[in-house]
Scaffold this motif. Sequence first.
Motif, short mmCIF file in Angstrom:
data_model
loop_
_atom_site.label_atom_id
_atom_site.label_comp_id
_atom_site.label_asym_id
_atom_site.label_seq_id
_atom_site.Cartn_x
_atom_site.Cartn_y
_atom_site.Cartn_z
N UNK A 1 0.82 -1.20 0.00
CA UNK A 1 0.00 0.00 0.00
C UNK A 1 0.86 1.27 0.00
N UNK A 2 0.19 2.41 0.13
CA UNK A 2 0.87 3.71 0.13
C UNK A 2 0.42 4.52 1.35
N UNK A 3 1.25 5.45 1.76
CA UNK A 3 0.88 6.31 2.87
C UNK A 3 -0.20 7.27 2.41
N UNK A 4 -1.34 7.27 3.13
CA UNK A 4 -2.49 8.06 2.70
C UNK A 4 -2.56 9.44 3.35
N UNK A 5 -1.72 9.74 4.32
CA UNK A 5 -1.68 11.06 4.98
C UNK A 5 -3.08 11.48 5.43
N UNK A 6 -3.68 10.63 6.27
CA UNK A 6 -5.06 10.89 6.72
C UNK A 6 -5.18 12.16 7.54
N UNK B 1 -3.50 14.93 7.03
CA UNK B 1 -3.11 16.10 6.23
C UNK B 1 -1.88 16.79 6.81
N UNK B 2 -0.89 16.01 7.17
CA UNK B 2 0.33 16.58 7.73
C UNK B 2 1.21 17.16 6.66
N UNK B 3 1.95 18.23 7.01
CA UNK B 3 2.88 18.88 6.10
C UNK B 3 4.18 19.17 6.85
N UNK B 4 5.16 19.71 6.13
CA UNK B 4 6.42 20.05 6.78
C UNK B 4 6.24 21.09 7.86
N UNK B 5 5.29 21.98 7.67
CA UNK B 5 5.08 23.05 8.65
C UNK B 5 4.33 22.56 9.88
N UNK B 6 3.35 21.66 9.69
CA UNK B 6 2.51 21.22 10.81
C UNK B 6 3.05 19.98 11.50
N UNK B 7 3.87 19.19 10.81
CA UNK B 7 4.37 17.95 11.40
C UNK B 7 5.42 18.28 12.47
N UNK B 8 5.28 17.67 13.62
CA UNK B 8 6.16 17.97 14.75
C UNK B 8 7.56 17.41 14.55
#
Length: 698
Positions: free
Chosen positions: A49-54, A56-63
């Motif tokens: 499978x593939x990572x679905x990013x449920x 909606x994380x991004x470089x700015x919001x991801x800790x």
Amino acid sequence: MKELIGQGFTGEKKEVVAEINKVAKNYKFAVSVQNSDARKINIKCVHGQRNRNNHNGSKETRQRNRTTKQIGCNWRMYVKWNRDKQHWEVKTVSNEHEHNHPLDKAPIFYHQHRKITTPVKQQITSMSSNAIKPQKIFQELMNHDDEPIMKKKDLYNFRAMIYEEDKHGRFSQIFEYLIDNNYVTRYKPNATKTKLDALFMTHGASIPKARRFNEIIVLDATYKTNKNDMPLLNVVGISHLGSSKLQNPDGDVGIFITDNDLAVINAIKSHFSNSKHILCGWHMEQHLRTNIGGCFPPKSEEIQEVKKAIKDMIYVNKKDEDAFSNAVDDYKRLIRKEDEAEENNTAEADKKLEESELCDGNFDNSPSTRSQERNPMMELAEKKECKMMDYFNGCLKYKDKWGAYFAGNLLNMGVRTTSRVEGTHWGIKDTMQTTGSLLKTVKAINTVIQKTIADDEVQFLEEKHNMPLYEEKEMVAMQDILGRVSFFALNRILQELNRGWDNSDKYDNNSDNCWCSTTRNYGLPCQHYLAKNGFTVKLSDVPSRWHLDYDIDTFKKTYSSKAVLMEQERVVLQKLHNTIFEMESDQQKYDLLLSISDLIDETLLDPTSTSDIELPSDVITKGRPKNTKNARIPSKFETEEIKNRKKIKNKKAICESDRENSSDDNDEIFIFPQSGKRKDREMEFLENLNNKKKYESL
């Protein structure tokens, strides 16, 4: 894995997947459940499978930066429940070429193959509780091929889980451990009697020692020894073995030695009002150095004078107070010398600036201009002198607690610092290696105490049965005390004998009022006493507290909490009997007995069990708050400087009068003393401001 087709597995779904993973481990990959229900299990490769990013994380919001193993692998397995045979049966398995990744990874790469088994969990728990470092544990957890069975990350995560469980555990486990190891304990729950507020513990062998050797008690607190954030207050005494100790005749503690911790000092004043209290000489030395140390270069002659003056004030014992007063005068002279140096530096800087202005033809020699330029630097130097002098005068108000003439001339057994208790702190933390649960801290304390008890037993036997090698003349003079007095007392008396023999022609009849430290600080016979008695030492000349006696120096380990309670019961009953006997009227006796009866009923109605008490999870301690950044808290001056910078940034045009007002507002926020290793930020700020004004006027 085609050989698994038609094979059956019993148990739950997790057990089936675990068995299939054991087979997949041989093929160097791992599997997981894609979806399932009561009748089937669809199993996929962990790279499927593939990572679905449920989320909606991004470089700015991801800790934190994250990775994924899901790269779209097409390998699948289908397992179905067989009703007739009542087991799970493998129906289809994909071919190996369905993998879109090489099958060359070590088993430790997949967390499915790093599951910690029950025996390994028990081994880690046992080794961690015995204060073994994680690196040593990791080296022990190897398979037969000397390959790791887990990553260090897994080991640290499991240890953290253990500590978290202990942190929120029950107090009863700690209480039972202390009772089993012969400790006398007292504990204090909070108002609701659900959490632990304080715990006192002492070993049974320490109680008779504390009663006999009670003249010098050293106290100090340390922090960060347990996950519950409970500070540890350590109480250390000094015995006669290998060191020195005297017993106070009235039974009270003679002298307490602490640092400048107000909580400990107030507790001593409240509970031991008849005892003396002195401050740690090392801590006072650091305070006085910090007060003036940053004013001179590190290797200058003035710094050496500062160190000498401080040591003379704290450690040099003289018969009169003149030596202490001279050292105080030297320290004050150095404070004034620093002020004079600042004035000279300011005058020299002004002179250079005048010469440069004369060369440029812009020299303004009006009184108002020159006074405005000198005032900030001169006022700062005066403020520094006042602050340093006020601090030192404040220390002199309690000079009897740290001055050499006052604290150094007591029966202090040569102990003026808290280094002994600091050494005990190091022993406890070295045993623990890392901060753990409160139970781990208690076990580390028990390890240190047991080692101390064993060392004392060995030391006693060595001093009792070993004979020191002295000269014949010395052996004759000390033959009555050899093997009957501790080594420290023997060596101290030997020094006084040699001094007495060297100065035998200088003694007179007025030598009784001597100032020898051996008598003044240790209570042992000095050279004057020995000369008066014909240089012969008898056992009666040495206080009994220095004697080595089996009946007194017994290391009883059976002194338990029950013995303490029985003794306290006898004391309370005798006190009650005496009080009732001394009362005049029957009404007073009746009221006393009635109040005691009510107190007993109240205690029986509200019993507190150790099983109901939890360990604290949040305790107010010293130091910077936990949620702050990993940096020191800015001073008031730095905070004000940041505010001024923001104002200047928001307002592009600021008139000259506003600048002068902002500089005047900063006069009340100076903080002294500065550390010797840091630059004087106030001085640097005002100097830059002053130079900026001068160059802007050019």
